[in-house]
Enzyme design. Structure first.
Site, short mmCIF file in Angstrom:
data_model
loop_
_atom_site.label_atom_id
_atom_site.label_comp_id
_atom_site.label_asym_id
_atom_site.label_seq_id
_atom_site.Cartn_x
_atom_site.Cartn_y
_atom_site.Cartn_z
N LYS A 54 -2.15 28.50 99.61
CA LYS A 54 -1.20 29.03 99.81
C LYS A 54 -1.41 30.54 99.48
O LYS A 54 -1.18 31.51 100.06
CB LYS A 54 0.09 28.56 99.30
N GLN A 98 6.37 24.05 94.10
CA GLN A 98 5.63 22.98 94.64
C GLN A 98 6.12 21.61 94.27
O GLN A 98 6.50 21.43 93.12
CB GLN A 98 4.28 23.36 94.36
N ASP A 121 11.29 27.74 101.65
CA ASP A 121 10.75 26.27 102.30
C ASP A 121 12.04 26.03 102.91
O ASP A 121 12.08 24.72 103.54
CB ASP A 121 10.94 25.34 100.87
N1 GUN Z 1 4.97 19.46 98.54
C1 GUN Z 1 4.56 18.81 99.85
N2 GUN Z 1 4.90 19.53 100.75
C2 GUN Z 1 5.67 20.56 100.05
C3 GUN Z 1 6.33 21.66 101.07
O1 GUN Z 1 6.50 21.76 102.13
N3 GUN Z 1 7.06 22.42 100.16
C4 GUN Z 1 6.81 22.23 98.68
N4 GUN Z 1 7.81 23.27 97.95
N5 GUN Z 1 6.39 21.44 97.96
C5 GUN Z 1 5.80 20.79 98.99
#
Ligand code: GUN
Length: 297
Positions: A54, A98, A121
């Site tokens: 990311k 995350q 998100d």
């Molecule tokens: N962990 C796995 N997929 C995601 C996601 O799309 N967003 C977040 N914040 N954590 C994750």
């Protein structure tokens, strides 16, 4: 029939190009650089890989990336204090915590402490409610990526029968909501659905997001249907090796479907591309500017 393969890797590259174009304009015309803060608590190896990816892609499209890596034993109070600080920082337009968080932290409480306008998100309860009522919101990245691919392939979706397999808050439920907002007739199938094969066979669009390797078979698919496979499962194969597979049995589904996303290289690359898109959207909204076209739901 042999299905058209929907190339998520190539599609994600076009989304990132669009994002980079918007970022360049925001810088040149307004002196604004969108910023994304990613918070990682603990050392989960898969999460570390995602967070690195990311951060790298955020910088590649010209945005600022702020990584906050906290020890696994971080207290809820300390995490909430960091989120508070990011909420009030004008250089941060998007915040992502995350998941999964270590067990002693209340994920719902943490997610709902993020400012809804910065919740890239789309997990905050306000954004869930806004999406559910068809209002402008931040939309969860994976379902947004699936929607973009479906709109691109079909042109428009109204009247189509869509079956979403899986009812998670991250994918299944928001995906169903997005398809409903696009005037599809939507069914959510799950582990307790009776005769799931017959339900799936009604679908013009199948979105599989259950996390069960190769569960959906070609015999479940209506000829010509579009199959979007959200699953990423690592399975053991001969010789002690492993292989990534989706929630759909690719070979049998591809024989019947009109179009299908592969695993890997389908939905996966779209998720981070949509995170970048959401960050630009959040930045434009925060500054009272027109939203980037083609990057929102
Ligand atoms: N962990 C796995 N997929 C995601 C996601 O799309 N967003 C977040 N914040 N954590 C994750």
């Amino acid at each position: 029939m042999s299905a058209k393969v929907i190339d998520g890797k190539a599609f994600a590259a076009t989304v990132r190009e669009k994002v980079a174009g918007h970022v360049a304009r925001l810088k040149a015309d307004h002196g604004i650089t969108p910023g994304l803060a990613v918070v990682l608590v603990g050392e989960d190896p898969a999460s570390q890989v995602y967070v690195r990816s990311k951060g790298k892609q955020t910088v590649e499209v010209g945005m600022n990336s702020y990584e906050h890596k906290l020890p696994a034993e971080t207290s809820e109070a300390d995490l909430l204090a960091l989120i508070d600080q990011l909420n009030s920082d004008p250089t941060v337009h998007g915040i992502l915590v995350q998941l999964p968080l270590p067990g002693h932290l209340n994920s719902d409480l943490v997610i709902n402490s993020i400012s809804p306008a910065k919740d890239v998100d789309g997990f905050h309860i306000s954004n869930v409610g806004l999406l559910g009522t068809g209002q402008k919101s931040m939309v969860p990245c994976t379902p947004l990526g699936c929607l973009m691919m479906l709109r691109d392939h079909h042109g428009s979706l109204p009247g189509m029968n869509a079956v979403v397999i899986g009812r998670s808050n991250i994918v299944g439920k928001p995906m169903a909501q997005l398809l409903l907002n696009d005037s599809c007739t939507v069914t959510i199938a799950h582990s307790r659905t009776k005769d799931i094969e017959a339900v799936v066979r009604q679908a013009d669009i199948v979105v599989a997001a259950v996390g069960r390797p190769e569960m959906v078979k070609g015999t479940w698919i209506k000829p010509g249907a579009t199959v979007i496979d959200v699953g990423i499962n690592r399975i053991d194969i001969e010789g002690g090796k492993t292989r990534l597979v989706g929630d759909c049995d690719y070979d049998s589904c591809a024989e019947v479907a009109g179009a299908i996303t592969p695993v890997p290289g389908g939905v996966g690359p779209m998720t981070i591309a949509c995170l970048l898109a959401n960050t630009v959207t959040a930045c434009c909204r925060a500054n009272g500017l027109a939203e980037p076209e083609g990057l929102t739901a």
